[in-house]
Enzyme design. Structure first.
Site, short mmCIF file in Angstrom:
data_model
loop_
_atom_site.label_atom_id
_atom_site.label_comp_id
_atom_site.label_asym_id
_atom_site.label_seq_id
_atom_site.Cartn_x
_atom_site.Cartn_y
_atom_site.Cartn_z
CB SER A 188 -1.37 -0.15 1.20
OG SER A 188 -1.69 1.66 1.36
CE1 TYR A 206 -4.88 -1.78 4.87
CE2 TYR A 206 -3.94 0.67 4.42
CZ TYR A 206 -4.17 -1.15 4.58
OH TYR A 206 -4.53 -1.29 3.33
#
Length: 706
Positions: A583, A596
């Site tokens: 990501s 996260y």
């Protein structure tokens, strides 16, 4: 000799009078209908094998006069799925007139190009080598099939005598001759010498039957095959135990699957010394009966008889000298133990080629085996793609049936090596191979993409299949996985994918998924760690459960899936690719993202560490960094969208536009964009690239790696 259709035991009577009535008056449509019925029963003919025809009067477009035209299955194709565009249409008189210029058997191959001068329908399929076999016989409807029961008699030492006695002279006999113009002439000669016969048995090859109508031909074909099958059944065991009796016991079903999954990647690696191969495994009862028998060592080296069989299975199989309960856990030791057998097989095949080749023979092809028999466990087949590997297994089971039947009534005979070579390296076959489309970039490659039942994962899987690969679809949601499987079956066919339940936090599931890949395809080449979830909370709101879940799925999941993939790839010894879908958040700091974002950073650096360690095995590890892929993604479930919207002070509905506007390209990122990036790494142009990060985020300057 007629058989009541209701009493058939060995063939399926599928003719539907109502369906056939709809086609009345259209002989070509009835030919296709009959062909599809015959092709639907693998006891009658094998995939892609056999051909059918009909002759009828058509108006000649040049003269306006009626002329006899033969519609016959064209080159390639399969009876079970035959359509009109798979038929060749030829003037019968022109085809038969070729006898006037035929220069003899030494020159029969030159006749194939002349078939083109006989074509009636210019939009029809190219005529096959079997065209004259149908053309020189006078019957309106003809079936040429390769039923195991008939070939068992055709391949028996006393096949001609058995045929004569079994059918009281109503089935003719033509000795082995490879398909072509000469065989067509021999069929006509046999008919001329035996008027009134209902069919012809081709030595070591197959069966010709016919009728005045499509239905009569269909019924005649079924009756002849039923009689052959019944004769074999009555004789099983009369000469002694089938295949000389059982030498070893089969391993239990669970052990067979376990052993097959353990050894398949090693076998695949050894078979892929020239190009990546896809595997197929079966422990069908017919296979086990043969490979566990006393006669395996005598019959297996003899090879097959029917040309359709050995064209797909090679001259003979490789039989492994391993006990069914052998310890297969050490891949390196197993490979070392098996390499001598493979080298011996390659030397055997090379010697066969050198002994049989002609001055104009095509170059030797891959010397690795196609069929590998593991007594007590089952049969492996390897070929360029899954369908070809699966069909090779089906053909070898056909060959087993033939050997079983021939041995029951007489003695099995295979084709002499020279005759087999003349088929395998036939210049016409070589020309057919050269006309085939070039392999796609991922042909021969096997990919496991975690979380591939939807979103990014499914998009990657679809792109890989479209580029020639096969995939193991997986998800922890069984219903979602089943839906994805049906979608892939409809879009790509049954040979493009397999499925496995996979929760990346479960060691059992991980091992099960890679075992499923080994059993379905032989191993794995590409692993994409895509499964994930997102939790967006402030530091104060984050719980230990949230933290553990993020790290278990994203970090531990990626590590243990990669660990399992590495074990398989090292067994294969042909390299591989690991792609980690990480990501933009691995590089960019933002609010409400501690768990996260830090897990994504761990994924990114773990990728670098794995790349550094696995390069020695030619296993490349690369990263794709997406951002804000909203379409069809599970990541937006569970409150993530609401959390991100809250962090940015906007509504959920405004998120897509918000994410696009903050990028340099002002673009919304879609699952297909990530799929394209993954393909860029594995498509062949970046084979010397590892440890890299490819951003697919529309351009987020803060996420630039350098």
């Amino acid at each position: 000799m007629s058989v009541d259709t209701k009493s058939y035991k060995h063939v399926s009577y599928l003719w539907d009078e109502q369906e056939a009535a709809k086609l009345a008056g259209d002989e070509v449509a009835l030919l296709i209908y009959r062909s599809n019925l015959l092709g639907a029963d693998l006891r009658l003919t094998n995939y892609g094998g056999g051909n059918t025809s009909c002759k009828l009067l058509e108006k000649d477009p040049l003269t306006g006069l009626e002329t006899e035209v033969m519609w016959v299955k064209g080159s390639g194709g399969d009876l079970g799925t035959l359509k009109k565009n798979g038929l060749a249409a030829l003037y019968v008189d022109r085809l038969r007139s070729l006898k006037n210029i035929y220069r003899g058997v030494e020159h029969e191959d030159e006749m194939v190009e002349l078939f083109n001068h006989c074509i009636f329908d210019l939009s029809s399929k190219a005529p096959s080598i079997d065209t004259p076999l149908h053309g020189f016989l006078p019957f309106k409807h003809i079936d040429h099939l390769h039923p195991d029961a008939a070939i068992a008699i055709a391949a028996a030492k006393d096949g001609k005598k058995i045929t004569q006695e079994l059918f009281n002279g109503t089935i003719g006999w033509v000795e082995w001759k490879k398909p072509g113009f000469e065989l067509g002439l021999q069929l006509k000669k046999c008919l001329d010498e035996n008027p009134g016969i209902r069919g012809i048995m081709l030595g070591s090859h197959g069966l010709f039957t016919w009728g005045d109508t499509a239905y009569e031909s269909y019924l005649n074909t079924l009756e002849v095959i039923e009689i052959c099958s019944d004769y074999l059944e009555q004789n099983y065991g009369k000469k002694g135990p089938v295949f000389g009796g059982q030498k070893i016991e089969s391993a239990a079903a669970d052990l067979r699957k376990k052993q097959a999954a353990a050894i398949a990647p090693v076998l695949r690696g050894l078979c892929s010394s020239k190009q990546h191969m896809i595997g197929h495994f079966t422990d069908d009862a017919r296979v086990l009966e043969f490979i566990n028998s006393n006669d395996l060592s005598r019959l297996a080296p003899m090879g097959t008889s029917c040309p359709d069989h050995f064209l797909r299975t090679k001259i003979s199989p490789l039989v492994l000298s391993l006990s069914s309960d052998a310890d297969l856990s050490d891949g390196k030791a197993l490979k070392a133990a098996l390499e001598p057998a493979f080298e011996e097989y390659r030397e055997m095949y090379t010697a066969y080629y050198e002994a049989c080749k002609h001055p104009n023979s095509p170059a030797i092809r891959d010397t690795n085996p196609v069929v590998i028999l593991y007594p007590g466990i089952g049969m492996f087949t390897f070929s360029k793609d899954k369908q070809t590997a699966r069909v090779a297994a089906e053909f070898y089971i056909n060959a087993i049936n033939v050997m079983k039947g021939a041995e029951a009534v007489s003695e099995y005979t295979s084709l002499p090596h020279q005759e087999a070579f003349n088929i395998e390296y036939w210049l016409l076959e070589e020309a057919k191979l050269q006309r085939m489309p070039k392999p796609k970039p991922l042909t021969g490659k096997i990919a496991l993409i975690t979380g591939s039942a939807g979103g990014i994962g499914k998009a990657i899987a679809k792109r890989f299949v479209a580029e020639g690969g096969v995939v193991i679809l997986n998800d922890m949601n069984a219903e979602r996985l089943a839906e994805a499987g049906e979608e892939f079956k409809s879009q790509f066919g049954k040979d493009a994918y397999s499925t496995a339940i996979l929760n990346v936090t479960s060691e059992e599931d991980i091992q099960g998924a890679f075992a499923a890949a080994a059993l379905a395809f032989g191993g794995v080449d590409i692993v994409v760690n895509n499964a994930g979830l997102s939790i967006s909370k402030t530091i104060g709101d984050h719980t230990e459960k949230d933290w553990d879940l993020l790290y278990d799925v994203l970090v531990k999941g990626q590590f243990f899936v990669t660990q399992a993939a590495t074990a398989v790839m090292q067994k294969q010894g042909i390299g591989g690719d690991v792609i980690n879908i990480v990501s933009k958040n691995a590089l960019v700091s933002g609010p409400n993202n501690a768990g996260y974002g830090s897990a994504k950073s761990a994924q990114l650096h773990l990728s670098r560490l794995n790349a550094a360690e696995l390069g020695a095995d030619n296993i490349r590890v690369n990263v794709v960094n997406p951002d804000a892929v909203i379409s069809d993604s599970n990541i937006w479930a569970g409150g993530w969208a609401e959390g991100r919207a809250k962090a940015y002070g906007i509504t959920v509905a405004e998120l897509p536009a918000y994410y696009a506007k903050r990028t340099l390209l002002n673009q919304i990122i879609l699952p297909d964009d990530i799929a394209n990036a993954c393909f860029a790494f594995v498509g062949g142009l970046l084979n010397k690239s590892t440890g890299n990060v490819l951003n697919v985020d529309g351009g987020v300057a803060m996420a630039f790696v350098r």
